[in-house]
Write a protein that holds these residues in place. Sequence first.
Motif, PDB file in Angstrom:
ATOM      1  N   ASP A 108       0.841  -1.199   0.000  1.00 27.51           N
ATOM      2  CA  ASP A 108       0.000   0.000   0.000  1.00 27.51           C
ATOM      3  C   ASP A 108       0.877   1.251   0.000  1.00 27.51           C
ATOM      4  OD1 ASP A 108       1.075  -0.255   2.489  1.00 27.51           O
ATOM      5  OD2 ASP A 108      -0.795   0.019   3.599  1.00 27.51           O
ATOM      6  N   LYS A 109       2.094   1.123  -0.579  1.00 26.43           N
ATOM      7  CA  LYS A 109       3.053   2.217  -0.555  1.00 26.43           C
ATOM      8  C   LYS A 109       3.276   2.766  -1.962  1.00 26.43           C
ATOM      9  CE  LYS A 109       5.168   0.200   3.543  1.00 26.43           C
ATOM     10  NZ  LYS A 109       6.365  -0.334   4.196  1.00 26.43           N
ATOM     11  N   HIS A 110       3.715   4.018  -2.030  1.00 26.14           N
ATOM     12  CA  HIS A 110       3.849   4.698  -3.310  1.00 26.14           C
ATOM     13  C   HIS A 110       5.174   4.416  -3.999  1.00 26.14           C
ATOM     14  CE1 HIS A 110       0.170   6.902  -2.643  1.00 26.14           C
ATOM     15  NE2 HIS A 110       0.620   7.403  -1.509  1.00 26.14           N
ATOM     16  N   ILE A 111       6.188   3.967  -3.252  1.00 23.19           N
ATOM     17  CA  ILE A 111       7.520   3.739  -3.811  1.00 23.19           C
ATOM     18  C   ILE A 111       7.993   2.328  -3.451  1.00 23.19           C
ATOM     19  CG2 ILE A 111       9.922   4.511  -3.888  1.00 23.19           C
ATOM     20  CD1 ILE A 111       9.046   7.165  -2.761  1.00 23.19           C
ATOM     21  N   THR A 112       8.580   1.651  -4.428  1.00 21.21           N
ATOM     22  CA  THR A 112       9.313   0.414  -4.150  1.00 21.21           C
ATOM     23  C   THR A 112      10.727   0.606  -4.669  1.00 21.21           C
ATOM     24  OG1 THR A 112       7.362  -1.019  -4.287  1.00 21.21           O
ATOM     25  CG2 THR A 112       9.518  -2.048  -4.627  1.00 21.21           C
ATOM     26  N   THR A 113      11.712   0.444  -3.781  1.00 21.34           N
ATOM     27  CA  THR A 113      13.106   0.584  -4.173  1.00 21.34           C
ATOM     28  C   THR A 113      13.790  -0.781  -4.185  1.00 21.34           C
ATOM     29  OG1 THR A 113      15.202   1.693  -3.657  1.00 21.34           O
ATOM     30  CG2 THR A 113      13.861   1.034  -1.788  1.00 21.34           C
ATOM     31  N   VAL A 114      14.631  -1.002  -5.178  1.00 26.25           N
ATOM     32  CA  VAL A 114      15.336  -2.269  -5.339  1.00 26.25           C
ATOM     33  C   VAL A 114      16.728  -2.135  -4.704  1.00 26.25           C
ATOM     34  CG1 VAL A 114      16.176  -3.986  -6.982  1.00 26.25           C
ATOM     35  CG2 VAL A 114      14.094  -2.673  -7.487  1.00 26.25           C
ATOM     36  N   GLN A 143      10.124  21.038  -7.196  1.00 26.14           N
ATOM     37  CA  GLN A 143      10.279  22.262  -7.990  1.00 26.14           C
ATOM     38  C   GLN A 143       9.835  23.486  -7.200  1.00 26.14           C
ATOM     39  OE1 GLN A 143       9.832  22.713 -12.563  1.00 26.14           O
ATOM     40  NE2 GLN A 143       7.776  22.941 -11.739  1.00 26.14           N
ATOM     41  N   LYS A 144       8.752  23.349  -6.474  1.00 25.53           N
ATOM     42  CA  LYS A 144       8.249  24.455  -5.653  1.00 25.53           C
ATOM     43  C   LYS A 144       9.270  24.850  -4.586  1.00 25.53           C
ATOM     44  CE  LYS A 144       4.450  25.593  -2.485  1.00 25.53           C
ATOM     45  NZ  LYS A 144       3.206  25.059  -1.842  1.00 25.53           N
ATOM     46  N   ASN A 145       9.964  23.838  -4.040  1.00 26.53           N
ATOM     47  CA  ASN A 145      10.943  24.094  -2.976  1.00 26.53           C
ATOM     48  C   ASN A 145      12.333  24.453  -3.511  1.00 26.53           C
ATOM     49  OD1 ASN A 145       8.948  23.486  -1.120  1.00 26.53           O
ATOM     50  ND2 ASN A 145       9.607  21.346  -0.876  1.00 26.53           N
ATOM     51  N   GLY A 146      12.474  24.439  -4.844  1.00 27.00           N
ATOM     52  CA  GLY A 146      13.758  24.786  -5.440  1.00 27.00           C
ATOM     53  C   GLY A 146      14.801  23.695  -5.355  1.00 27.00           C
ATOM     54  N   GLU A 147      14.394  22.454  -5.079  1.00 23.63           N
ATOM     55  CA  GLU A 147      15.355  21.340  -5.021  1.00 23.63           C
ATOM     56  C   GLU A 147      15.641  20.849  -6.428  1.00 23.63           C
ATOM     57  OE1 GLU A 147      15.379  18.371  -2.046  1.00 23.63           O
ATOM     58  OE2 GLU A 147      13.807  19.359  -0.858  1.00 23.63           O
ATOM     59  N   TYR A 148      16.913  20.629  -6.711  1.00 28.24           N
ATOM     60  CA  TYR A 148      17.291  20.233  -8.061  1.00 28.24           C
ATOM     61  C   TYR A 148      18.305  19.096  -8.036  1.00 28.24           C
ATOM     62  CZ  TYR A 148      19.414  20.106 -12.617  1.00 28.24           C
ATOM     63  OH  TYR A 148      19.881  19.662 -13.826  1.00 28.24           O
ATOM     64  N   SER A 149      18.021  18.063  -8.810  1.00 28.97           N
ATOM     65  CA  SER A 149      18.921  16.953  -9.064  1.00 28.97           C
ATOM     66  C   SER A 149      18.192  16.031 -10.030  1.00 28.97           C
ATOM     67  CB  SER A 149      19.271  16.211  -7.768  1.00 28.97           C
ATOM     68  OG  SER A 149      20.284  15.248  -8.006  1.00 28.97           O
ATOM     69  N   SER A 150      18.785  14.868 -10.338  1.00 30.07           N
ATOM     70  CA  SER A 150      18.011  13.881 -11.091  1.00 30.07           C
ATOM     71  C   SER A 150      16.859  13.411 -10.209  1.00 30.07           C
ATOM     72  CB  SER A 150      18.891  12.698 -11.487  1.00 30.07           C
ATOM     73  OG  SER A 150      19.309  11.980 -10.333  1.00 30.07           O
ATOM     74  N   ILE A 151      15.780  12.982 -10.832  1.00 30.15           N
ATOM     75  CA  ILE A 151      14.598  12.579 -10.066  1.00 30.15           C
ATOM     76  C   ILE A 151      14.926  11.405  -9.144  1.00 30.15           C
ATOM     77  CG2 ILE A 151      12.204  11.813 -10.204  1.00 30.15           C
ATOM     78  CD1 ILE A 151      12.717  14.649 -11.231  1.00 30.15           C
ATOM     79  N   SER A 152      15.725  10.451  -9.637  1.00 30.82           N
ATOM     80  CA  SER A 152      16.044   9.289  -8.807  1.00 30.82           C
ATOM     81  C   SER A 152      16.870   9.694  -7.589  1.00 30.82           C
ATOM     82  CB  SER A 152      16.776   8.224  -9.621  1.00 30.82           C
ATOM     83  OG  SER A 152      17.982   8.736 -10.151  1.00 30.82           O
ATOM     84  N   ARG A 153      17.788  10.660  -7.757  1.00 34.42           N
ATOM     85  CA  ARG A 153      18.577  11.113  -6.602  1.00 34.42           C
ATOM     86  C   ARG A 153      17.683  11.833  -5.593  1.00 34.42           C
ATOM     87  NH1 ARG A 153      23.567  11.540  -4.790  1.00 34.42           N
ATOM     88  NH2 ARG A 153      24.429  10.605  -6.675  1.00 34.42           N
ATOM     89  N   LEU A 154      16.742  12.631  -6.075  1.00 33.51           N
ATOM     90  CA  LEU A 154      15.815  13.297  -5.162  1.00 33.51           C
ATOM     91  C   LEU A 154      15.000  12.274  -4.377  1.00 33.51           C
ATOM     92  CD1 LEU A 154      14.530  16.240  -7.395  1.00 33.51           C
ATOM     93  CD2 LEU A 154      16.020  16.410  -5.385  1.00 33.51           C
ATOM     94  N   LEU A 155      14.595  11.208  -5.068  1.00 36.74           N
ATOM     95  CA  LEU A 155      13.858  10.147  -4.365  1.00 36.74           C
ATOM     96  C   LEU A 155      14.721   9.503  -3.294  1.00 36.74           C
ATOM     97  CD1 LEU A 155      11.758   8.109  -6.969  1.00 36.74           C
ATOM     98  CD2 LEU A 155      10.918   9.416  -5.025  1.00 36.74           C
ATOM     99  N   ARG A 156      15.982   9.205  -3.637  1.00 37.14           N
ATOM    100  CA  ARG A 156      16.870   8.586  -2.656  1.00 37.14           C
ATOM    101  C   ARG A 156      17.083   9.501  -1.459  1.00 37.14           C
ATOM    102  NH1 ARG A 156      19.803   7.516  -7.297  1.00 37.14           N
ATOM    103  NH2 ARG A 156      21.609   8.759  -6.637  1.00 37.14           N
ATOM    104  N   HIS A 201      14.987  11.498  -0.232  1.00 35.23           N
ATOM    105  CA  HIS A 201      13.755  11.670   0.539  1.00 35.23           C
ATOM    106  C   HIS A 201      13.084  10.336   0.883  1.00 35.23           C
ATOM    107  CE1 HIS A 201      13.367  16.094   0.351  1.00 35.23           C
ATOM    108  NE2 HIS A 201      14.054  15.964  -0.780  1.00 35.23           N
ATOM    109  N   LEU A 202      13.877   9.254   0.880  1.00 32.41           N
ATOM    110  CA  LEU A 202      13.284   7.953   1.212  1.00 32.41           C
ATOM    111  C   LEU A 202      12.678   7.945   2.615  1.00 32.41           C
ATOM    112  CD1 LEU A 202      15.669   5.193  -0.219  1.00 32.41           C
ATOM    113  CD2 LEU A 202      13.405   5.838  -1.005  1.00 32.41           C
ATOM    114  N   TRP A 203      13.285   8.704   3.529  1.00 33.73           N
ATOM    115  CA  TRP A 203      12.768   8.732   4.893  1.00 33.73           C
ATOM    116  C   TRP A 203      11.396   9.416   4.950  1.00 33.73           C
ATOM    117  CZ3 TRP A 203      13.411   6.384   9.319  1.00 33.73           C
ATOM    118  CH2 TRP A 203      12.850   6.923  10.468  1.00 33.73           C
ATOM    119  N   ASP A 204      11.169  10.399   4.069  1.00 36.62           N
ATOM    120  CA  ASP A 204       9.912  11.158   4.080  1.00 36.62           C
ATOM    121  C   ASP A 204       8.739  10.332   3.572  1.00 36.62           C
ATOM    122  OD1 ASP A 204      11.484  13.292   4.892  1.00 36.62           O
ATOM    123  OD2 ASP A 204      11.763  14.026   2.855  1.00 36.62           O
TER     124      ASP A 204
END
Length: 383
Positions: A145-151, A215-228, A230-233
Amino acid sequence: MKNFNKMCAILSNVTTYDRLSPLTDERPIATLPFDCKYRLIDFPLSSLSNANVRDVLMFFNEGETRSVFDHIGSGKEWGLDSLASHMFVYIQQDFERKKDKGLPYFDEQIDFLKKSGAPYTVLIGSKIIANVDLQAVLKIHQSSDKHITTVYKKMPATEFEPYDTVVHFDENNRAYGVHMQQIKKEGAVQEFENLALNTFIVDTDWLITFIEEMQKNGEYSSISRLLRNHLWDADTNTYEYTGYVSNILSVKSYYEANMAMLDSTNFTSLLYGANPIYTKIKNEVPTFFAENSWAHRSQFGSGCVIEGVVIDSLVSRGSFIETDATVDKSLIFTNARVKSGAQIKYAILDKGVVVEAVKIEGTPDNPIVIKKGTHVTEDIIQN
């Protein structure tokens, strides 16, 4: 009506490592040769192809796309050339320039995700060699029931780069990501750690909201790095991959990954399992072995001429090993020529290298790299 198993993909190829120079001076990590005929980008593209992913958005660094287009072409080998397929390529630095001008810099990604009509998105990279069954990951993702699955893969901590993401679990078995650099700083490195393979399956609607928030918060990187980062969030699901993995972060790790293919177990596990690895097809003659040639525990691409001795080595397409030349524990790239009397050991000869009757010798921990197109006329010995 949406296809509820459909996936689109964002393939990021923007990682760079100084420790891979000079191999990556004129090419991205994605097009580094592997095992005589493959390129590193073949592995994520094949995982996507085997999972029937036909909408792919790819990112590369500025000035690194020539070898990419030469290899990928129309995308035919990976099923990306049909009317129902869509393959897009963007330059990462274009988004940086938009951000610097105060413009919305993730709009292309958001637009791609909305138009794909896919309920799920795969985020994947090219620096980690693996053959991930994305259909299996999707089933695990759908059952949660989660939005992300990481391998992830449990690996020796010595095979991690400082900014690699390590997957940890808290007391409630909730997954979160930590940079290896931070773990080392805290003195808490275990012998084996869980390497995040830069491969995710994410609910597309959630991902769009996440990118808009970044984008609203001005955070910039590749999408996968941003996900990594924010894994805790996010409450993250995990999938443990148990197949062959190589983490390419230096000349040494790249050399060892190729040499590992001389082990039949590794070779079969990675390249000839249930999910095949596809690459650019070339119609060439088979490799020719002269009567007095000798080859032991080695692999060869098509179109080679072998007159000398090749031991524990991988020789790529169109290369020529002349009579009385010896190649030992080395990687020979496309169209190289090792002339009579040459002795090569613990070396990587890039594309088009010509070696006269000289000695080139590195060490197992520090293989010598001869740059693309070099004509070697003097001994090169690594002490």
